[in-house]
Design a protein around this motif. Structure first.
Motif, PDB file in Angstrom:
ATOM      1  N   THR A 145       0.812  -1.216   0.000  1.00  0.00           N
ATOM      2  CA  THR A 145       0.000   0.000   0.000  1.00  0.00           C
ATOM      3  C   THR A 145       0.844   1.264   0.000  1.00  0.00           C
ATOM      4  OG1 THR A 145      -0.110   0.069   2.432  1.00  0.00           O
ATOM      5  CG2 THR A 145      -1.866  -1.134   1.277  1.00  0.00           C
ATOM      6  N   MET A 146       0.183   2.365  -0.353  1.00  0.00           N
ATOM      7  CA  MET A 146       0.745   3.700  -0.160  1.00  0.00           C
ATOM      8  C   MET A 146       0.591   4.080   1.308  1.00  0.00           C
ATOM      9  SD  MET A 146      -0.991   5.728  -3.379  1.00  0.00           S
ATOM     10  CE  MET A 146      -0.354   7.322  -2.830  1.00  0.00           C
ATOM     11  N   PRO A 147       1.382   5.036   1.808  1.00  0.00           N
ATOM     12  CA  PRO A 147       1.178   5.519   3.177  1.00  0.00           C
ATOM     13  C   PRO A 147      -0.172   6.211   3.322  1.00  0.00           C
ATOM     14  CG  PRO A 147       3.336   6.171   2.337  1.00  0.00           C
ATOM     15  CD  PRO A 147       2.561   5.645   1.165  1.00  0.00           C
ATOM     16  N   GLY A 148      -0.696   6.213   4.535  1.00  0.00           N
ATOM     17  CA  GLY A 148      -1.940   6.910   4.828  1.00  0.00           C
ATOM     18  C   GLY A 148      -3.063   5.973   5.220  1.00  0.00           C
ATOM     19  N   ASP A 196      -7.222  11.657   1.343  1.00  0.00           N
ATOM     20  CA  ASP A 196      -8.245  10.637   1.579  1.00  0.00           C
ATOM     21  C   ASP A 196      -9.001  10.240   0.314  1.00  0.00           C
ATOM     22  OD1 ASP A 196      -9.703  12.938   1.195  1.00  0.00           O
ATOM     23  OD2 ASP A 196     -10.585  12.993   3.205  1.00  0.00           O
ATOM     24  N   TRP A 197      -8.531  10.702  -0.875  1.00  0.00           N
ATOM     25  CA  TRP A 197      -9.169  10.310  -2.127  1.00  0.00           C
ATOM     26  C   TRP A 197      -8.614   8.947  -2.574  1.00  0.00           C
ATOM     27  CZ3 TRP A 197     -13.195  12.364  -4.753  1.00  0.00           C
ATOM     28  CH2 TRP A 197     -13.455  11.827  -6.025  1.00  0.00           C
ATOM     29  N   PRO A 198      -9.453   8.049  -3.081  1.00  0.00           N
ATOM     30  CA  PRO A 198      -8.954   6.755  -3.550  1.00  0.00           C
ATOM     31  C   PRO A 198      -7.978   6.921  -4.710  1.00  0.00           C
ATOM     32  CG  PRO A 198     -11.346   6.710  -3.287  1.00  0.00           C
ATOM     33  CD  PRO A 198     -10.925   8.145  -3.149  1.00  0.00           C
ATOM     34  N   LYS A 199      -6.773   6.331  -4.564  1.00  0.00           N
ATOM     35  CA  LYS A 199      -5.775   6.418  -5.634  1.00  0.00           C
ATOM     36  C   LYS A 199      -4.790   5.261  -5.514  1.00  0.00           C
ATOM     37  CE  LYS A 199      -4.453  10.618  -4.508  1.00  0.00           C
ATOM     38  NZ  LYS A 199      -5.129  10.989  -3.222  1.00  0.00           N
ATOM     39  N   MET A 200      -4.115   4.972  -6.628  1.00  0.00           N
ATOM     40  CA  MET A 200      -3.066   3.951  -6.633  1.00  0.00           C
ATOM     41  C   MET A 200      -1.822   4.530  -7.272  1.00  0.00           C
ATOM     42  SD  MET A 200      -4.443   0.082  -7.251  1.00  0.00           S
ATOM     43  CE  MET A 200      -4.947   0.229  -8.950  1.00  0.00           C
ATOM     44  N   ALA A 201      -0.681   4.273  -6.655  1.00  0.00           N
ATOM     45  CA  ALA A 201       0.596   4.671  -7.233  1.00  0.00           C
ATOM     46  C   ALA A 201       1.057   3.582  -8.191  1.00  0.00           C
ATOM     47  CB  ALA A 201       1.636   4.866  -6.134  1.00  0.00           C
ATOM     48  N   PHE A 202       1.536   3.995  -9.366  1.00  0.00           N
ATOM     49  CA  PHE A 202       2.055   3.051 -10.362  1.00  0.00           C
ATOM     50  C   PHE A 202       3.573   3.000 -10.251  1.00  0.00           C
ATOM     51  CE2 PHE A 202       3.657   2.226 -14.726  1.00  0.00           C
ATOM     52  CZ  PHE A 202       3.223   0.920 -14.827  1.00  0.00           C
ATOM     53  N   ILE A 203       4.106   1.782 -10.166  1.00  0.00           N
ATOM     54  CA  ILE A 203       5.549   1.581 -10.058  1.00  0.00           C
ATOM     55  C   ILE A 203       6.050   1.191 -11.444  1.00  0.00           C
ATOM     56  CG2 ILE A 203       7.367   0.261  -8.903  1.00  0.00           C
ATOM     57  CD1 ILE A 203       5.186  -0.259  -6.665  1.00  0.00           C
ATOM     58  N   GLU A 204       6.688   2.126 -12.118  1.00  0.00           N
ATOM     59  CA  GLU A 204       7.046   1.902 -13.528  1.00  0.00           C
ATOM     60  C   GLU A 204       8.145   0.865 -13.713  1.00  0.00           C
ATOM     61  OE1 GLU A 204       8.746   4.372 -17.413  1.00  0.00           O
ATOM     62  OE2 GLU A 204       8.469   5.391 -15.488  1.00  0.00           O
ATOM     63  N   LYS A 205       9.120   0.850 -12.818  1.00  0.00           N
ATOM     64  CA  LYS A 205      10.278  -0.013 -13.042  1.00  0.00           C
ATOM     65  C   LYS A 205      10.355  -1.119 -11.989  1.00  0.00           C
ATOM     66  CE  LYS A 205      12.524   3.691 -15.556  1.00  0.00           C
ATOM     67  NZ  LYS A 205      13.645   4.654 -15.629  1.00  0.00           N
ATOM     68  N   PRO A 222      -2.006   0.757  -3.896  1.00  0.00           N
ATOM     69  CA  PRO A 222      -3.189   1.556  -3.594  1.00  0.00           C
ATOM     70  C   PRO A 222      -3.113   2.135  -2.191  1.00  0.00           C
ATOM     71  CG  PRO A 222      -3.690  -0.772  -3.357  1.00  0.00           C
ATOM     72  CD  PRO A 222      -2.276  -0.686  -3.880  1.00  0.00           C
ATOM     73  N   ASN A 223      -3.800   3.265  -1.972  1.00  0.00           N
ATOM     74  CA  ASN A 223      -3.923   3.743  -0.597  1.00  0.00           C
ATOM     75  C   ASN A 223      -5.130   3.077   0.062  1.00  0.00           C
ATOM     76  OD1 ASN A 223      -6.109   5.132  -1.684  1.00  0.00           O
ATOM     77  ND2 ASN A 223      -5.338   7.178  -1.205  1.00  0.00           N
ATOM     78  N   HIS A 224      -5.275   3.330   1.365  1.00  0.00           N
ATOM     79  CA  HIS A 224      -6.361   2.689   2.110  1.00  0.00           C
ATOM     80  C   HIS A 224      -7.713   3.056   1.511  1.00  0.00           C
ATOM     81  CE1 HIS A 224      -8.997   1.421   5.310  1.00  0.00           C
ATOM     82  NE2 HIS A 224      -9.361   2.659   5.545  1.00  0.00           N
ATOM     83  N   ALA A 225      -7.882   4.306   1.136  1.00  0.00           N
ATOM     84  CA  ALA A 225      -9.153   4.745   0.559  1.00  0.00           C
ATOM     85  C   ALA A 225      -9.472   3.992  -0.730  1.00  0.00           C
ATOM     86  CB  ALA A 225      -9.126   6.251   0.303  1.00  0.00           C
ATOM     87  N   ALA A 226      -8.451   3.739  -1.553  1.00  0.00           N
ATOM     88  CA  ALA A 226      -8.664   3.018  -2.810  1.00  0.00           C
ATOM     89  C   ALA A 226      -9.065   1.577  -2.555  1.00  0.00           C
ATOM     90  CB  ALA A 226      -7.413   3.077  -3.669  1.00  0.00           C
ATOM     91  N   ILE A 227      -8.449   0.946  -1.560  1.00  0.00           N
ATOM     92  CA  ILE A 227      -8.807  -0.436  -1.243  1.00  0.00           C
ATOM     93  C   ILE A 227     -10.277  -0.523  -0.854  1.00  0.00           C
ATOM     94  CG2 ILE A 227      -8.453  -2.310   0.417  1.00  0.00           C
ATOM     95  CD1 ILE A 227      -5.466  -1.432   0.444  1.00  0.00           C
TER      96      ILE A 227
END
Length: 275
Positions: free
Chosen positions: A153-156, A178-187, A199-204
């Motif tokens: 997960t992302m922090p938060g 607190d908005w649902p979002k996911m970080a993309f790891i390119e490499k 994903p952050n907690h909100a996205a889950i």
């Protein structure tokens, strides 16, 4: 026994075998995944007799074995034949080979599996997938009661109530913590080229709601207990025709509903989303 363990290595699960041997006693993460099971065990019914369980990414079978010990009939799937060989060997050591079935499968293959499961065990897989939400859509069609879920997960820890609708120009709100979002790891992350998403907690919570599942508990870091919520299932917003197409099924009839709904939406709008 030690020679067999060595021949089947390397091991990612440290299994405590009935004779006292361990498969990975010097694991870099400690007694893994026993310490995670210790956090989760009390959230799972002690008697799983009559339950069908799906263990996705079963690895060497630690969770499959623990759930079979409670009486469940377990299907463990993994893409890696090395782990499946370990799991088959381990099941025999515990005398559970009649309770644990193992198959080499991708999570997406489950869309064509004509089975449902009372409990789906989905830990440590989502962030390795290029198509994470598709996997949740598929599993939402297969689960009857509970899902145990874990992901990178992302922090938060914040999560706001998702708005029913908002203006197309009101995009600043998506930057909020607190908005649902996911970080993309390119490499790569931690040297692994298959770590794609965090994903952050909100996205889950939001993704699970969109799939008809409700978070009921958080036993530990990045771990979630979810229950099927029939009211949420009735309000699922994901596109049925798109799901059918993505999973290789006939979608033409289902798209008629999408087209009709779109036409209804367009009535009274000027074509750019504004009344």
């Amino acid at each position: 026994m030690q020679e067999e363990i060595k021949q089947l290595g390397p091991w990612f699960h440290n299994l405590h075998l009935p004779n006292g041997e361990q498969t990975a006693p010097n694991h870099r993460l400690g007694d893994f995944p026993a310490f995670k099971w210790a956090e989760l065990a009390s959230y799972i019914p002690a008697d799983l007799t009559g339950w069908k369980v799906l263990d996705i990414g079963c690895n060497a079978g630690f969770y499959s074995i623990e759930l079979a010990k409670r009486g469940a009939q377990v299907l463990g799937i993994d893409v890696d034949p090395h782990y499946l060989r370990q799991a088959a060997w381990a099941a025999k050591q515990f005398g559970l080979e009649d309770k644990i079935e193992l198959r080499q499968m991708q999570v997406y293959d489950l869309a064509r599996l004509d089975e449902q499961f009372d409990l789906i065990w989905y830990m440590g897989v989502l962030y390795h997938l290029r198509y994470p939400l598709l996997s949740l859509d598929i599993l939402s069609q297969k689960v009857r009661k509970l899902m145990v879920f874990q992901t990178l997960t992302m922090p938060g820890k914040k999560a706001a109530e998702t708005p029913a609708d908002f203006d197309i120009n009101d995009r600043k709100r998506m930057l909020a913590e607190d908005w649902p979002k996911m970080a993309f790891i390119e490499k790569r992350m931690a040297g692994d080229p298959t770590n794609w998403w965090a994903p952050n907690h909100a996205a889950i919570e939001a993704m699970m709601r969109s799939c008809g599942l409700r978070v009921t508990a958080r036993p530990g870091h990045e771990m979630y207990i979810l229950e099927v919520d029939e009211a949420l299932r009735e309000k699922q917003q994901w596109n049925q025709s798109e799901y059918l197409s993505a999973t290789g099924q006939d979608w033409q009839e289902a798209v008629l509903h999408k087209v009709n709904s779109k036409n209804e939406y367009m009535v009274g709008h000027n074509g750019n989303g504004q009344p």
